[in-house]
Design an enzyme around this catalytic site. Structure first.
Site, PDB file in Angstrom:
ATOM      1  N   GLU A  62     -50.765 -82.240 -14.587  1.00  0.00           N
ATOM      2  CA  GLU A  62     -51.691 -81.493 -15.437  1.00  0.00           C
ATOM      3  C   GLU A  62     -52.615 -80.659 -14.564  1.00  0.00           C
ATOM      4  OE1 GLU A  62     -51.974 -83.376 -19.550  1.00  0.00           O
ATOM      5  OE2 GLU A  62     -53.608 -84.167 -18.361  1.00  0.00           O
ATOM      6  N   ASN A  85     -52.693 -86.776 -26.495  1.00  0.00           N
ATOM      7  CA  ASN A  85     -54.008 -87.253 -26.057  1.00  0.00           C
ATOM      8  C   ASN A  85     -55.047 -86.677 -27.018  1.00  0.00           C
ATOM      9  OD1 ASN A  85     -56.345 -87.956 -24.766  1.00  0.00           O
ATOM     10  ND2 ASN A  85     -56.138 -86.458 -23.108  1.00  0.00           N
TER      11      ASN A  85
HETATM   12  C1  PEP Z   1     -54.714 -83.096 -22.008  1.00  0.00           C
HETATM   13  O1  PEP Z   1     -55.781 -83.419 -22.528  1.00  0.00           O
HETATM   14  O2  PEP Z   1     -54.088 -83.918 -21.311  1.00  0.00           O
HETATM   15  C2  PEP Z   1     -54.215 -81.743 -22.213  1.00  0.00           C
HETATM   16  C3  PEP Z   1     -53.126 -81.373 -21.621  1.00  0.00           C
HETATM   17  O3  PEP Z   1     -54.960 -80.951 -23.045  1.00  0.00           O
HETATM   18  P1  PEP Z   1     -54.511 -79.523 -23.656  1.00  0.00           P
HETATM   19  O4  PEP Z   1     -53.122 -79.687 -24.203  1.00  0.00           O
HETATM   20  O5  PEP Z   1     -55.512 -79.251 -24.730  1.00  0.00           O
HETATM   21  O6  PEP Z   1     -54.544 -78.548 -22.544  1.00  0.00           O
END
Ligand code: PEP
Length: 257
Positions: A168, A10
């Protein structure tokens, strides 16, 4: 048969089309002829068209970071599923925590988007996860249940064969603090249990569940070896060639053992 793991990037609001193309060509040089996990790049909308032309010969797929739930009309600043499809998009991230918390998107919005995406034969990556205060007050399972129940309302069992879930935890996204393997294992098991409950046990239990939240080369081995983890959704580390290719290698190695 071993399920092929998924590594999705992402890029959020980073990289111009030129920078994106440069990144992919460098990554391709590094990974040339190597076996890889399924890799999905979700760049900003402005990069989709050119990146699609470039990846057509590579073993890489294209995803978008968002979509609107209407197909056409007076919706200034929004983008439709047909526009994404015309750029070769095969996946769409839905309900990312930044959409939920910065742009006030609700479970109901995520649900409308999910219907639109699935009806158009694109694969959604539905993001769910609790805030720190939810975890501290032992409300993680309640939050995950609400996000899944409301987010998946009206999605039938057959449609569920074409969905990816990303767990997440909000407190782990972009903070440098990843969830610990035990926490990830517990949450992924909760998610599977909730899914089975929502579909009266009448569900293909192979729905991929990705982990996302500060995945880096130095924690990716432990996290990918965590029970119930089918791959990663990666923000920050996916912007860095060295880090991202290292994570791809680590994920791939686990599944080759
Ligand atoms: C994300 O944007 O879905 C994400 C997991 O970001 P990061 O890996 O920077 O924590």
């Amino acid at each position: 048969m071993i399920k092929k793991p998924i590594v999705a990037a992402n890029w959020k609001m980073h990289k111009t089309p030129q920078e994106g193309i440069h990144f992919i060509s460098e990554l391709n040089n590094l990974l040339l002829d190597k076996e890889k996990p399924s890799i999905i790049f979700c760049p900003p909308f402005t990069s989709l068209f050119h990146m699609n032309e470039m990846i057509s010969d590579l073993d890489i797929s294209l995803g978008a970071q968002n979509v609107y739930f209407e197909n056409e009309g007076a919706f200034t600043g929004e983008i439709s599923i047909n526009m994404l499809k015309s750029c070769g998009v095969q996946y769409v991230i839905i309900g990312h925590s930044e959409r939920r918390h910065i742009f006030n998107e609700s479970n109901k919005d995520a649900n409308k988007k999910l219907h639109n995406v699935l009806e158009n034969e694109i694969i959604p990556i539905l993001c769910i996860g609790e805030k720190l205060e939810d975890r501290k007050s032992n409300n993680t399972s309640k939050v995950l249940m609400e996000q899944l129940k409301d987010g998946l309302a009206g999605i039938n069992k057959d449609m569920m064969d074409r969905i990816i879930i990303a767990y997440e935890p909000v407190w782990a996204i972009g903070t440098g603090v990843n969830a610990l393997p035990d926490q990830v294992e517990e949450s992924h098991a909760m998610i599977r249990k909730i899914l089975l409950e929502l579909y009266d046990n009448n569900l293909n239990n192979n729905i991929p569940i990705l982990y996302g939240g500060s995945v880096k080369p130095d924690n990716s081995e432990d996290l990918i070896n965590t029970k119930g983890v089918d791959g990663f959704l990666i923000g920050g580390a996916s912007l860095n060639l060295e880090m991202f290719s290292k994570i791809i290698e680590i994920v791939h190695n686990k599944f080759m053992r």
